[in-house]
Design a protein around this motif. Structure first.
Motif, PDB file in Angstrom:
ATOM      1  N   ASP A 135      47.157  40.698  37.667  1.00 50.05           N
ATOM      2  CA  ASP A 135      45.920  41.748  38.007  1.00 50.05           C
ATOM      3  C   ASP A 135      44.696  41.978  37.253  1.00 50.05           C
ATOM      4  O   ASP A 135      44.026  42.620  37.709  1.00 50.05           O
ATOM      5  CB  ASP A 135      47.229  42.738  37.793  1.00 50.05           C
ATOM      6  CG  ASP A 135      48.585  42.249  38.459  1.00 50.05           C
ATOM      7  OD1 ASP A 135      48.373  42.054  39.116  1.00 50.05           O
ATOM      8  OD2 ASP A 135      50.113  42.587  38.010  1.00 50.05           O
ATOM      9  N   ILE A 136      44.429  41.851  35.944  1.00 48.60           N
ATOM     10  CA  ILE A 136      43.610  42.551  35.008  1.00 48.60           C
ATOM     11  C   ILE A 136      41.821  41.480  35.952  1.00 48.60           C
ATOM     12  O   ILE A 136      40.986  41.865  36.717  1.00 48.60           O
ATOM     13  CB  ILE A 136      43.536  41.919  33.816  1.00 48.60           C
ATOM     14  CG1 ILE A 136      44.156  42.931  33.186  1.00 48.60           C
ATOM     15  CG2 ILE A 136      41.990  42.379  32.847  1.00 48.60           C
ATOM     16  CD1 ILE A 136      45.131  42.472  31.243  1.00 48.60           C
ATOM     17  N   HIS A 137      42.785  40.269  35.822  1.00 44.38           N
ATOM     18  CA  HIS A 137      40.754  39.671  36.859  1.00 44.38           C
ATOM     19  C   HIS A 137      41.254  39.710  37.750  1.00 44.38           C
ATOM     20  O   HIS A 137      39.990  39.833  38.331  1.00 44.38           O
ATOM     21  CB  HIS A 137      42.131  38.186  36.698  1.00 44.38           C
ATOM     22  CG  HIS A 137      40.797  36.693  37.646  1.00 44.38           C
ATOM     23  ND1 HIS A 137      40.047  36.640  37.093  1.00 44.38           N
ATOM     24  CD2 HIS A 137      41.299  36.698  38.057  1.00 44.38           C
ATOM     25  CE1 HIS A 137      38.900  35.580  37.611  1.00 44.38           C
ATOM     26  NE2 HIS A 137      39.793  35.713  38.626  1.00 44.38           N
ATOM     27  N   LEU A 138      41.664  40.360  38.742  1.00 39.41           N
ATOM     28  CA  LEU A 138      41.644  40.747  40.020  1.00 39.41           C
ATOM     29  C   LEU A 138      40.723  41.665  40.050  1.00 39.41           C
ATOM     30  O   LEU A 138      40.261  42.229  41.098  1.00 39.41           O
ATOM     31  CB  LEU A 138      42.835  40.455  41.294  1.00 39.41           C
ATOM     32  CG  LEU A 138      43.853  39.055  41.486  1.00 39.41           C
ATOM     33  CD1 LEU A 138      45.238  39.781  41.912  1.00 39.41           C
ATOM     34  CD2 LEU A 138      43.030  39.046  42.917  1.00 39.41           C
ATOM     35  N   VAL A 139      40.970  42.309  39.645  1.00 39.88           N
ATOM     36  CA  VAL A 139      40.777  44.043  39.791  1.00 39.88           C
ATOM     37  C   VAL A 139      39.689  43.912  39.140  1.00 39.88           C
ATOM     38  O   VAL A 139      38.559  45.090  39.046  1.00 39.88           O
ATOM     39  CB  VAL A 139      41.305  45.411  38.554  1.00 39.88           C
ATOM     40  CG1 VAL A 139      40.782  46.608  38.419  1.00 39.88           C
ATOM     41  CG2 VAL A 139      42.839  45.173  39.390  1.00 39.88           C
ATOM     42  N   THR A 140      39.025  43.251  37.995  1.00 38.15           N
ATOM     43  CA  THR A 140      37.522  43.496  36.842  1.00 38.15           C
ATOM     44  C   THR A 140      36.852  42.331  37.627  1.00 38.15           C
ATOM     45  O   THR A 140      35.789  42.045  37.098  1.00 38.15           O
ATOM     46  CB  THR A 140      37.539  43.330  35.394  1.00 38.15           C
ATOM     47  OG1 THR A 140      38.614  41.976  34.976  1.00 38.15           O
ATOM     48  CG2 THR A 140      39.030  44.542  35.239  1.00 38.15           C
ATOM     49  N   TYR A 141      37.379  40.808  38.014  1.00 39.97           N
ATOM     50  CA  TYR A 141      36.683  40.093  39.012  1.00 39.97           C
ATOM     51  C   TYR A 141      36.401  39.740  40.314  1.00 39.97           C
ATOM     52  O   TYR A 141      35.817  39.672  41.146  1.00 39.97           O
ATOM     53  CB  TYR A 141      37.039  38.918  37.792  1.00 39.97           C
ATOM     54  CG  TYR A 141      35.919  38.144  38.211  1.00 39.97           C
ATOM     55  CD1 TYR A 141      34.442  38.122  37.086  1.00 39.97           C
ATOM     56  CD2 TYR A 141      36.006  36.684  39.461  1.00 39.97           C
ATOM     57  CE1 TYR A 141      33.954  36.134  37.710  1.00 39.97           C
ATOM     58  CE2 TYR A 141      35.642  35.551  38.949  1.00 39.97           C
ATOM     59  CZ  TYR A 141      34.283  35.735  38.452  1.00 39.97           C
ATOM     60  OH  TYR A 141      33.317  34.079  39.112  1.00 39.97           O
ATOM     61  N   LYS A 142      37.911  39.195  40.834  1.00 40.43           N
ATOM     62  CA  LYS A 142      37.979  38.050  42.058  1.00 40.43           C
ATOM     63  C   LYS A 142      37.868  38.994  43.247  1.00 40.43           C
ATOM     64  O   LYS A 142      37.115  38.582  43.751  1.00 40.43           O
ATOM     65  CB  LYS A 142      39.406  37.848  41.840  1.00 40.43           C
ATOM     66  CG  LYS A 142      40.158  36.880  42.809  1.00 40.43           C
ATOM     67  CD  LYS A 142      38.687  35.648  42.928  1.00 40.43           C
ATOM     68  CE  LYS A 142      39.507  34.541  44.235  1.00 40.43           C
ATOM     69  NZ  LYS A 142      38.147  33.142  44.168  1.00 40.43           N
ATOM     70  N   ASN A 143      38.671  40.022  42.892  1.00 43.17           N
ATOM     71  CA  ASN A 143      38.298  41.179  44.525  1.00 43.17           C
ATOM     72  C   ASN A 143      37.275  40.838  44.831  1.00 43.17           C
ATOM     73  O   ASN A 143      36.837  41.168  46.134  1.00 43.17           O
ATOM     74  CB  ASN A 143      39.236  42.410  43.921  1.00 43.17           C
ATOM     75  CG  ASN A 143      41.075  42.608  43.899  1.00 43.17           C
ATOM     76  OD1 ASN A 143      41.440  41.232  44.339  1.00 43.17           O
ATOM     77  ND2 ASN A 143      41.449  42.888  43.327  1.00 43.17           N
ATOM     78  N   ALA A 144      35.830  41.918  43.849  1.00 43.40           N
ATOM     79  CA  ALA A 144      35.079  42.219  44.096  1.00 43.40           C
ATOM     80  C   ALA A 144      34.364  41.013  44.509  1.00 43.40           C
ATOM     81  O   ALA A 144      32.955  40.803  45.484  1.00 43.40           O
ATOM     82  CB  ALA A 144      34.158  42.634  42.831  1.00 43.40           C
ATOM     83  N   LEU A 145      34.221  39.863  44.093  1.00 42.31           N
ATOM     84  CA  LEU A 145      34.047  38.314  44.767  1.00 42.31           C
ATOM     85  C   LEU A 145      35.041  38.418  46.191  1.00 42.31           C
ATOM     86  O   LEU A 145      33.639  38.437  46.988  1.00 42.31           O
ATOM     87  CB  LEU A 145      34.310  37.336  43.269  1.00 42.31           C
ATOM     88  CG  LEU A 145      34.175  36.029  44.272  1.00 42.31           C
ATOM     89  CD1 LEU A 145      32.611  35.788  43.800  1.00 42.31           C
ATOM     90  CD2 LEU A 145      34.578  34.993  43.481  1.00 42.31           C
ATOM     91  N   THR A 146      35.953  38.686  46.240  1.00 40.04           N
ATOM     92  CA  THR A 146      35.767  37.889  47.434  1.00 40.04           C
ATOM     93  C   THR A 146      35.555  39.248  48.892  1.00 40.04           C
ATOM     94  O   THR A 146      35.098  38.731  49.687  1.00 40.04           O
ATOM     95  CB  THR A 146      37.696  38.909  47.506  1.00 40.04           C
ATOM     96  OG1 THR A 146      38.019  37.875  46.663  1.00 40.04           O
ATOM     97  CG2 THR A 146      38.163  38.607  48.939  1.00 40.04           C
ATOM     98  N   ALA A 147      35.649  40.569  47.638  1.00 41.53           N
ATOM     99  CA  ALA A 147      34.780  41.897  48.989  1.00 41.53           C
ATOM    100  C   ALA A 147      33.551  41.487  49.528  1.00 41.53           C
ATOM    101  O   ALA A 147      33.494  41.331  50.929  1.00 41.53           O
ATOM    102  CB  ALA A 147      35.485  43.255  48.449  1.00 41.53           C
TER     103      ALA A 147
END
Length: 326
Positions: free
Chosen positions: A270-282
């Protein structure tokens, strides 16, 4: 040794602002999708790189005082796709930007019309991953006019939109921003709604938009509050940023919040998604982002239009841990 639940609120605050936080995030990498590095020093770039920041997005915004002519916008946009990308690369941080007419300066109609004419010259340039930050400030008719015009630009260019939600009457301004985006036929998955808080997050997520949160001292979102938001809503379509600018702000807000989340027992995925992966995906929907470019350090002795980050005999940075400043 005490656990996170044994710590008081006073204990938690120093944790996120102490060098010890680096131990909590060792080996992690971060993507800050909203940080105004034009306002920051190279020391900030060094500190961000040391903390694991490998990529950033710099949205176009105002200077603190109104610009008086379109050429100042032209030079500023040029710096976002030029010098600032180069400066960031000197520290192994991949720099992207969003380009747009910010809501605060949309209220100067004559100037806004001139800026709208030059925007197409910049939004297709390398490293531009969206139209932004755009939206509302005082929620005036002119702000709405140019927000709508830029949504149409985003549709034509097939670029994500980065929305600035207002400081005043935020709930209404956020809802209005989303309503208009949908009215113009934008897919919510292409829209990042920024500066959320506890009052707006549920509706943003329920309507299918990306919910970005700005960890900014005193005025937007604190990282202790952010921990609670993630515990309540999870990590899907949520991202955090620092929005660090010329005000009282912290370009290390993303890694510090990750450390606090880790200490609070939030799952590492969850930390990875919120601080890295979600921004990358968007923002990868722009077609401009290649993750293999992250963390590549260029030679600090290189020049950009004759200029370098080095001054008067300075040597490229080698030992980043030394306490001696020569």
């Amino acid at each position: 040794m005490c656990g996170i639940h044994d710590l008081t609120e006073q204990d938690l605050q120093p944790l996120a602002h102490s060098p010890a936080y680096l131990d909590k995030i060792k080996g992690m990498k971060f993507f800050d999708p909203h940080v105004h590095m034009t306002s920051r020093t190279t020391d900030d770039y060094q500190a961000m790189a040391d903390a694991g920041v490998v990529a950033i997005i710099e949205p176009a915004f105002w200077l603190g005082q109104p610009r008086t002519g379109v050429d100042s916008f032209r030079d500023y946009f040029s710096s976002l796709v030029g010098w600032e990308r180069f400066r960031s690369s000197q520290f192994g941080i991949k720099h992207y930007c969003t380009i747009g007419l910010n809501s605060k300066e949309a209220n100067n109609e004559k100037l806004a019309e001139a800026v709208m004419e030059i925007l197409p010259q910049f939004i297709y340039k390398e490293g531009v991953v969206g139209i932004g930050e755009i939206g509302f400030d005082d929620q005036t008719a002119l702000e709405e006019k140019y927000y709508r015009a830029q949504l149409e630009l985003a549709k034509e260019a097939n670029l994500p939109v980065q929305i600035h939600t207002p400081h005043r009457d935020k709930k209404q301004g956020t809802r209005r921003s989303m309503d208009i985006a949908l009215e113009h036929g934008l897919d919510p998955k292409m829209v990042i709604v920024d500066h959320n808080n506890e009052e707006t997050v549920k509706e943003v997520l329920d309507r299918g938009f990306w919910a970005a949160f700005t960890i900014y001292p005193f005025t937007k979102m604190g990282n202790e509050r952010m921990v609670q938001v993630v515990k309540q809503y999870g990590s899907e379509r949520i991202m955090i940023n620092s929005a660090a600018d010329w005000g009282i702000s912290d370009p290390l807000a993303v890694p510090k919040t990750a450390a606090l989340m880790h200490e609070s027992g939030i799952d590492s995925n969850d930390i990875h998604l919120v601080t890295y992966k979600n921004a990358l995906t968007a923002f990868a929907q722009s077609g401009q982002i290649n993750e293999s470019d992250f963390g590549v350090v260029t030679d600090q002795s290189e020049k950009f239009n004759g200029s370098t980050v080095l001054r008067g005999g300075q040597q490229p940075r080698i030992n980043k841990n030394t306490t001696i400043i020569r």
